[in-house]
Design an enzyme around this catalytic site. Structure first.
Site, PDB file in Angstrom:
ATOM      1  N   HIS A 150       5.105   0.240  -0.572  1.00 13.02           N
ATOM      2  CA  HIS A 150       6.163  -0.360   0.009  1.00 13.02           C
ATOM      3  C   HIS A 150       4.473  -1.979   0.968  1.00 13.02           C
ATOM      4  O   HIS A 150       3.725  -1.846   0.599  1.00 13.02           O
ATOM      5  CB  HIS A 150       6.118   0.081   1.361  1.00 13.02           C
ATOM      6  CG  HIS A 150       5.439   0.686   2.209  1.00 13.02           C
ATOM      7  ND1 HIS A 150       4.525   2.064   2.295  1.00 13.02           N
ATOM      8  CD2 HIS A 150       4.869   0.576   3.271  1.00 13.02           C
ATOM      9  CE1 HIS A 150       3.920   2.314   3.012  1.00 13.02           C
ATOM     10  NE2 HIS A 150       4.272   0.992   4.269  1.00 13.02           N
TER      11      HIS A 150
ATOM     12  N   HIS B 134       0.964  -1.041  -0.015  1.00 11.91           N
ATOM     13  CA  HIS B 134       0.021   0.191   0.147  1.00 11.91           C
ATOM     14  C   HIS B 134       0.977   1.354   0.288  1.00 11.91           C
ATOM     15  O   HIS B 134       2.361   1.133   0.505  1.00 11.91           O
ATOM     16  CB  HIS B 134      -0.895   0.216   1.217  1.00 11.91           C
ATOM     17  CG  HIS B 134      -0.331   0.584   2.243  1.00 11.91           C
ATOM     18  ND1 HIS B 134      -0.483   0.734   3.767  1.00 11.91           N
ATOM     19  CD2 HIS B 134       0.770  -0.301   3.500  1.00 11.91           C
ATOM     20  CE1 HIS B 134      -0.201   1.437   4.598  1.00 11.91           C
ATOM     21  NE2 HIS B 134       0.723  -0.097   3.941  1.00 11.91           N
TER      22      HIS B 134
ATOM     23  N   GLU C 169       1.353  -4.750  12.536  1.00 10.45           N
ATOM     24  CA  GLU C 169       1.779  -4.642  11.280  1.00 10.45           C
ATOM     25  C   GLU C 169       3.473  -4.417  11.190  1.00 10.45           C
ATOM     26  O   GLU C 169       3.862  -5.131   9.953  1.00 10.45           O
ATOM     27  CB  GLU C 169       1.944  -2.896  11.113  1.00 10.45           C
ATOM     28  CG  GLU C 169       2.070  -2.365   9.695  1.00 10.45           C
ATOM     29  CD  GLU C 169       1.755  -1.052  10.505  1.00 10.45           C
ATOM     30  OE1 GLU C 169       1.147   0.182   9.327  1.00 10.45           O
ATOM     31  OE2 GLU C 169       2.375  -0.048  11.016  1.00 10.45           O
TER      32      GLU C 169
ATOM     33  N   CYS D  99       6.474   6.545   3.882  1.00 10.86           N
ATOM     34  CA  CYS D  99       5.740   5.427   3.205  1.00 10.86           C
ATOM     35  C   CYS D  99       4.119   6.364   2.899  1.00 10.86           C
ATOM     36  O   CYS D  99       3.450   5.501   2.250  1.00 10.86           O
ATOM     37  CB  CYS D  99       4.652   5.266   4.713  1.00 10.86           C
ATOM     38  SG  CYS D  99       6.415   4.459   6.056  1.00 10.86           S
TER      39      CYS D  99
ATOM     40  N   HIS E  46       4.296  -5.293   3.722  1.00 13.56           N
ATOM     41  CA  HIS E  46       3.820  -5.568   5.162  1.00 13.56           C
ATOM     42  C   HIS E  46       3.464  -7.139   4.381  1.00 13.56           C
ATOM     43  O   HIS E  46       2.690  -7.443   3.787  1.00 13.56           O
ATOM     44  CB  HIS E  46       2.721  -4.769   6.054  1.00 13.56           C
ATOM     45  CG  HIS E  46       3.009  -3.639   5.901  1.00 13.56           C
ATOM     46  ND1 HIS E  46       3.847  -3.356   6.722  1.00 13.56           N
ATOM     47  CD2 HIS E  46       2.958  -2.755   5.878  1.00 13.56           C
ATOM     48  CE1 HIS E  46       4.083  -2.106   7.491  1.00 13.56           C
ATOM     49  NE2 HIS E  46       3.195  -1.209   6.121  1.00 13.56           N
TER      50      HIS E  46
ATOM     51  N   ASP F 118      -4.817 -11.091   0.793  1.00 13.05           N
ATOM     52  CA  ASP F 118      -3.349 -11.781   0.525  1.00 13.05           C
ATOM     53  C   ASP F 118      -2.928 -11.221  -0.568  1.00 13.05           C
ATOM     54  O   ASP F 118      -3.412 -11.650  -2.057  1.00 13.05           O
ATOM     55  CB  ASP F 118      -3.646 -13.428   0.925  1.00 13.05           C
ATOM     56  CG  ASP F 118      -1.765 -13.442   0.577  1.00 13.05           C
ATOM     57  OD1 ASP F 118      -1.361 -13.358   1.947  1.00 13.05           O
ATOM     58  OD2 ASP F 118      -2.058 -15.287   0.863  1.00 13.05           O
ATOM     59  N   HIS F 119      -1.730 -10.883  -0.919  1.00 13.32           N
ATOM     60  CA  HIS F 119      -0.714 -10.462  -2.201  1.00 13.32           C
ATOM     61  C   HIS F 119      -1.841  -9.344  -3.081  1.00 13.32           C
ATOM     62  O   HIS F 119      -2.022 -10.012  -4.132  1.00 13.32           O
ATOM     63  CB  HIS F 119      -0.513 -12.098  -3.110  1.00 13.32           C
ATOM     64  CG  HIS F 119       0.627 -12.622  -1.669  1.00 13.32           C
ATOM     65  ND1 HIS F 119      -0.063 -13.566  -1.591  1.00 13.32           N
ATOM     66  CD2 HIS F 119       1.540 -12.982  -2.464  1.00 13.32           C
ATOM     67  CE1 HIS F 119       1.385 -13.881  -1.233  1.00 13.32           C
ATOM     68  NE2 HIS F 119       2.440 -13.507  -0.790  1.00 13.32           N
TER      69      HIS F 119
END
Length: 167
Positions: free
Chosen positions: A44, A19, A130, A38, A46, A84-85
């Site tokens: 970037h 995100h 996070e 960010c 997580h 996810d992904h």
């Protein structure tokens, strides 16, 4: 009328998403100042850890608050499938109108779980790790009255604006 013991069950899942922290309500310079690295236009990522806790009475016939298999399925539908992904800002419609902070991610997950759970009243907590240092907890429901904030009072030293993604 007899009472039943109240027990909490927590299930953990991990998912990877990317995100960019960027508010459409702020100009580019304000976004850079507020979100720092960010706010990188390329985003970037997580490896999020999410813990979902349900809480309720232990059913005397099943010995369970909720079947853990059911909780696993709810989390698959509400968390893993949509997140996810994925690029949160581009792939998840909710984040077209909400900044993709971990706070908003926790609210999104709560709302999605509420939609798919057979007994949504058992949902007690969504906790997102996070990073190793930054955790967000949402327990639903409560809101604060909205009023205009004086930004100068938020940070005694305005040179130290830190986002939750910075570590």
């Amino acid at each position: 009328m007899s009472s039943f013991p109240i027990v909490s069950i927590t299930r953990r899942e991990t998912f990877s998403s990317c995100h960019r922290l960027h508010s459409p309500f702020l100009g580019d310079e304000e976004n850079k100042k507020l979100y720092g690295k960010c706010n990188n236009p390329n985003g970037h990522g997580h490896n999020y850890v999410v813990l979902v806790t349900v809480k309720g009475p232990v059913d005397p016939h099943t010995g369970m608050v909720m079947n853990v298999h059911d909780l696993k399925q709810y989390m698959q539908i509400a968390i893993m499938d949509p997140l996810d992904h994925k690029n949160l800002d581009h792939d998840v419609p909710y984040f077209k109108t909400a900044v993709s902070t971990t706070e908003n991610l926790a609210i999104f997950i709560w709302d999605q779980l509420q939609k798919v759970m057979e007994k949504p009243q058992l949902l007690h907590e969504v906790k997102i790790l996070e990073t190793e240092k930054n955790h967000v907890v949402y327990r639903g429901g409560s809101t604060y009255p909205r009023k205009k904030l004086d930004n100068s009072s938020l940070h005694p030293n305005n040179q130290h604006n830190v986002s939750s993604d910075s570590d």
